[in-house]
Scaffold this active site. Structure first.
Site, PDB file in Angstrom:
ATOM      1  N   GLY A 105       0.839  -1.202   0.000  1.00 47.10           N
ATOM      2  CA  GLY A 105       0.000   0.000   0.000  1.00 47.10           C
ATOM      3  C   GLY A 105       0.869   1.245   0.000  1.00 47.10           C
ATOM      4  CG  PHE A 106       4.367   1.034  -0.393  1.00 46.98           C
ATOM      5  CD1 PHE A 106       5.219   0.471   0.531  1.00 46.98           C
ATOM      6  CD2 PHE A 106       4.024   0.296  -1.517  1.00 46.98           C
ATOM      7  CE1 PHE A 106       5.741  -0.801   0.337  1.00 46.98           C
ATOM      8  CE2 PHE A 106       4.541  -0.983  -1.711  1.00 46.98           C
ATOM      9  CZ  PHE A 106       5.406  -1.525  -0.784  1.00 46.98           C
TER      10      PHE A 106
ATOM     11  N   GLY B  74       1.691   0.556  13.340  1.00 52.26           N
ATOM     12  CA  GLY B  74       0.884  -0.656  13.474  1.00 52.26           C
ATOM     13  C   GLY B  74       1.283  -1.511  14.659  1.00 52.26           C
TER      14      GLY B  74
ATOM     15  CG  LEU C  56       8.330  -5.649  17.985  1.00 46.43           C
ATOM     16  CD1 LEU C  56       6.939  -5.197  17.556  1.00 46.43           C
ATOM     17  CD2 LEU C  56       8.387  -5.823  19.501  1.00 46.43           C
TER      18      LEU C  56
ATOM     19  CE  LYS D 247      12.668   5.239  20.303  1.00 48.53           C
ATOM     20  NZ  LYS D 247      13.920   6.033  20.242  1.00 48.53           N
ATOM     21  N   GLY D 248       8.749   1.292  15.628  1.00 49.06           N
ATOM     22  CA  GLY D 248       8.185   1.316  14.274  1.00 49.06           C
ATOM     23  C   GLY D 248       9.264   1.507  13.236  1.00 49.06           C
TER      24      GLY D 248
ATOM     25  CD  GLU E 294       5.657   5.523   7.353  1.00 49.27           C
ATOM     26  OE1 GLU E 294       5.102   6.455   6.783  1.00 49.27           O
ATOM     27  OE2 GLU E 294       5.237   5.044   8.426  1.00 49.27           O
TER      28      GLU E 294
END
Lengths: 163, 686
Positions: B231-232, B501, B574, B645-646, B649
């Site tokens: 999707g980006f 997410g 993770l 932290k994700g 991106e």
């Protein structure tokens, strides 16, 4: 129209404009071959036609009634994966998975081309290694991956080739 | 007996859906059998501005319906004008959906759409972004809700007094998300309820949005999003395909499938705005920054204001007493820009990090050392502390791994045959976010646990990571977790976007699992809203550093990236297996931004002329040589229960600048207009 897919012969009543890709996806429920561009520009629809890799979006069914089509579903199953499928699993050679069946079918066709000694644009020298990493990358460059899983596909393909 | 600690999180668990994906059995939106489906083909406006007076269809055409604003069912207007499809005669951009042809076969629908005659009154249009555009204005907010402008100290005086100053303009082009799976929907109405198999990043959001347009509450719209082919950002909210399919299905009384052709994805689903960024830096001779000014000019559409937060990243990166950031927008007769992987940070760090490289050159200071000397102790604009910041450690450890030491700072010094060789670096950062979500866990009779949350896995590994998080929270092996995602009827989850997410959904899953264990019952549901909304306000960001080695062909100007390395500090990783893949993927998309990707505008036609995958170039296998990513073992227990932290991106943030800086080091040529195409180098090469 007659269409032989994964050793099963089908008798189909299709619009003559139907592409091989649309026949697989819309009429035979073989949705492993993906539609990414419908113009032969991305490789997501790659299948094997008489053992050679083709963009199935550029092939009309009506012209292939005597051909043997092999799709990703015909290569292996979750229980008995093809060595390429095993390699992609072992090396995390995909993310979203949408280009993956095309990558794997393309790699299967590519390995056969290497077996036959076909050169690529980067082949050079007297005794070239046709399965070096630059060779694999060059030979797989017709299959786009927007997630950028390329670095993991190269070792996956190498593993499947027994390298 | 020894007590064992939970260990699922942090293990390199293979993707749970891997076997389905490699065997072609994973079902994406357009691949479901839903009875006697009909096919919708979207007709797009051939002009950038005007009014559609009539649609003339061949009465002999083999169609079930031809819908346009003159006959389409009325929608209730929502908050996204892009979704008010077939409701008005107004044409706001070339490529806008103006009709939908529905037929019993794909071939018939496509042919009838090609034959359709559109009676259009065209109007003068304006498609070119420029810094002297008379309509430029400052938006109230930039995406998602940042102030458009900030200022502190006296930038102009500081720049005038600076020992060394840089004043440069960098341009980034329109970029197109292009996930490999096109936007697709199968819509089916049953007893007034709507079912959508739809490719999106947010099933509950799409249910609410599409439901509102048809006057339905969200619970009467069932959105299924089991597998999503990327999707980006371009599938972050409902797109016109979902509404068109639902309209078509309503009219013909059959399920309708709408798959956007690749060409339509350049206009109908969002893109990254082009940016023109002016960056001014002032410094003392020792490299201490005295002033930073970062101003972006960008575009939006006539339909909808999307203001990319291009210079917001500059508010967090470096210390300087005098600072200013701002954004100006032009409303053009062009498609609406939207989210594309790291909106704001990705283009903004091209300007900032390339300008810093130019400053380092002027000062005669190593670019890493220049960044280290301007490391802030607290957030430079707000003065709040960081929950954790290991940027300098990333610079140092990355330099060590890459082999930066001993680099000759002068450009055009290394030559190998026909190739000029150079290295460059740039910083990376991305905000650490979390959004409210709800998860449910049930103890099943066979000893397993069903964990349900309406999240989506776009290829991120979300399904796998949530399983790991649940296993640890319940203190059971991963084999006893049955994860369910990708369905709007599951407990409501936030969008798969903003690298949030894992944090958002993991927080809810952890809460539900803890509650189940504490309560002793066999079912628990946990809503993280309260916890998320009452987070402390300290600065939460991930950081990183990119290092690139390029070679530039002295004869042809071709640029190759021979090495690309990223070092990150992004909290707890993770799943190292999926994390590495995702970071590399971001870096490769960054390579595309540096060297390959651009929507080439024809202002006379109001169109990106290269709107397909043969002419819009993204990196292919052959472009990616030696690439790797690594991370520091960063612990931050103040951000969320996982300490993560994700990472979706940050890989694309900074990697383009590292490559552009390396091109300068190889050739001595500063290309300030991305992408670095060979024609921009060729005439300047010695």
């Amino acid at each position: 129209m007659r269409l032989t897919v994964n050793d099963v012969e089908h008798d189909l009543d299709l619009d003559p404009r139907t592409t091989l890709l649309d026949a697989l996806r819309e009429h035979l429920d073989l949705t492993g071959a993906k539609k990414g561009c419908d113009h032969g520009q991305c490789g997501a629809c790659t299948v094997l036609l008489d053992g050679r890799r083709v963009n199935s979006c550029l092939v009309l069914v009506i012209a292939q009634q005597d051909a043997r089509v092999t799709t990703i579903e015909g290569l292996g199953t979750a229980e008995e994966p093809h060595p390429l499928q095993r390699g992609f699993l072992d090396h995390d050679g995909f993310q979203c998975g949408y280009c993956t069946p095309g990558q794997i079918c393309s790699a299967a066709g590519m390995l056969d081309e290497v077996e036959r000694g076909w050169p690529s644009a980067v082949t050079a020298g007297d005794d070239p290694d046709l399965l070096s990493d630059p060779e694999i990358r060059e030979r797989m460059s017709g299959n786009l991956c927007r997630c950028g899983a390329y670095p993991n596909m190269v070792p996956a393909i190498r593993q499947a080739a027994g390298r | 007996m020894t007590a064992t600690l939970p260990t699922a999180v942090g293990a390199p668990l293979a993707r749970l859906e891997g076997p389905e994906k490699v065997t072609g059995t994973a079902k994406y939106a357009a691949e479901y059998r839903t009875g006697e489906v009909a096919y919708g083909w979207v007709v797009q406006s051939p002009v950038p501005r005007g009014r559609l007076n009539a649609v003339l269809a061949d009465p002999a055409a083999d169609t079930l319906a031809v819908l346009w604003h003159g006959n389409a069912p009325r929608l209730k207007s929502g908050d996204d004008p892009e979704l008010d499809v077939l409701q008005s005669d107004r044409i706001s951009y070339r490529g806008q959906a103006v009709a939908l042809v529905v037929a019993g076969t794909l071939e018939a629908a496509r042919r009838a759409a090609q034959e359709l005659r559109l009676d259009i009154t065209t109007e003068e249009h304006d498609a070119l972004l420029r810094t002297d555009h008379p309509g430029l204005y400052t938006p109230e907010r930039v995406n998602p809700a940042f102030p458009a402008e900030t200022s502190s100290g006296d930038v102009d005086t500081a720049l005038a007094a600076a020992a060394v100053a840089v004043d440069v303009t960098y341009r980034t082009p329109a970029l197109h998300n292009n996930p490999m799976e096109p936007h697709a929907t199968i819509a089916r109405w049953q007893d007034g309820d709507l079912e959508l198999h739809d490719s999106n990043q947010h099933p509950s959001g799409v249910a609410a949005t599409v439901g509102a347009l048809f006057g339905l509450p969200p619970e009467r719209v069932h959105v299924i999003t089991e597998h999503v082919g990327g999707g980006f950002g371009s599938k972050g909210t409902a797109r016109p395909n979902a509404v068109l399919a639902a309209l078509g299905a309503k009219v013909v009384g059959r399920p309708v499938k709408v798959v956007l052709p690749r060409q339509a994805m350049f206009s109908m689903v969002g893109h990254r705005t082009p940016t023109i960024q002016r960056i001014r830096l002032g410094a003392e001779p020792d490299g201490t920054l005295t002033a930073i000014d970062h101003q972006a000019t960008e575009q939006t559409s006539r339909l909808f204001e999307f203001a990319e937060q291009t210079t917001v990243v500059t508010r967090h990166m470096y210390a300087a007493p005098n600072r200013r950031t701002g954004h100006r927008l032009a409303r053009l007769d062009m498609p609406t820009p939207r989210w594309m992987r790291a909106p704001g940070e990705a283009p903004g760090m091209v300007g900032l990090e390339c300008a810093l490289d130019e400053l380092a050159e002027r000062l005669g200071i190593d670019p890493i050392e220049l960044r280290v000397r301007n490391e802030p102790a607290v957030e430079p604009e707000t003065g709040v502390p960081f929950t954790s910041r290991h940027y300098v450690e990333c610079l140092r450890a990355g330099a060590e791994r890459f082999g930066w030491a001993g680099r000759d700072p002068r450009p055009r010094q290394r030559r190998d045959g026909d190739w000029w060789i150079g290295t460059g670096m740039a910083g990376a950062t991305y905000p650490t976010m979390a959004q409210p979500s709800t998860a449910r866990v049930r103890a099943l009779a066979d000893g397993a646990f069903e964990v349900a949350i309406g999240a989506t896995d776009l290829g991120t590994g979300a399904r796998t990571i949530l399983t790991q998080i649940a296993a640890d929270a319940l203190a059971v092996p991963v084999e006893r977790i049955r994860i369910r995602i990708g369905d709007s009827t599951l407990p409501k989850a936030s969008v798969a976007g903003g690298s949030s997410g894992s944090a958002s959904w993991g927080w809810a899953v952890t809460g539900a699992c803890r509650e189940l264990r504490a309560s002793g019952r066999d079912e628990a549901t946990f809503d993280s809203s309260e916890l998320v909304q009452h987070q402390e306000k300290d600065g939460r960001h991930a950081f990183g550093a990119h290092f690139a080695e390029v070679r530039v062909d002295a004869v042809t100007g071709e640029v190759r990236v021979s090495r690309l390395f990223g070092m990150f500090a992004a909290g707890r990783i993770l799943n190292p297996r999926t994390a590495r893949s995702q970071l590399l993927g971001g870096m490769i998309m960054g390579m595309g931004m540096a060297l390959h990707e651009e929507g080439v505008l024809d202002p006379a036609m109001g169109e990106w002329v290269n709107h397909d995958l043969a002419e819009y170039h993204i990196p292919v296998h052959a472009d990616v040589e030696d690439i790797d990513a690594a991370w520091l073992d960063e612990h931050d227990d103040r951000i969320n229960p996982m300490g993560s932290k994700g990472i979706g991106e940050i890989g694309i943030v900074g990697s383009p600048a590292a490559i552009v800086n390396a091109v300068w080091h190889a050739t001595g040529i500063r290309v300030r207009d991305l992408p670095v195409r060979l024609d921009k180098l060729l005439s300047l090469l010695p």
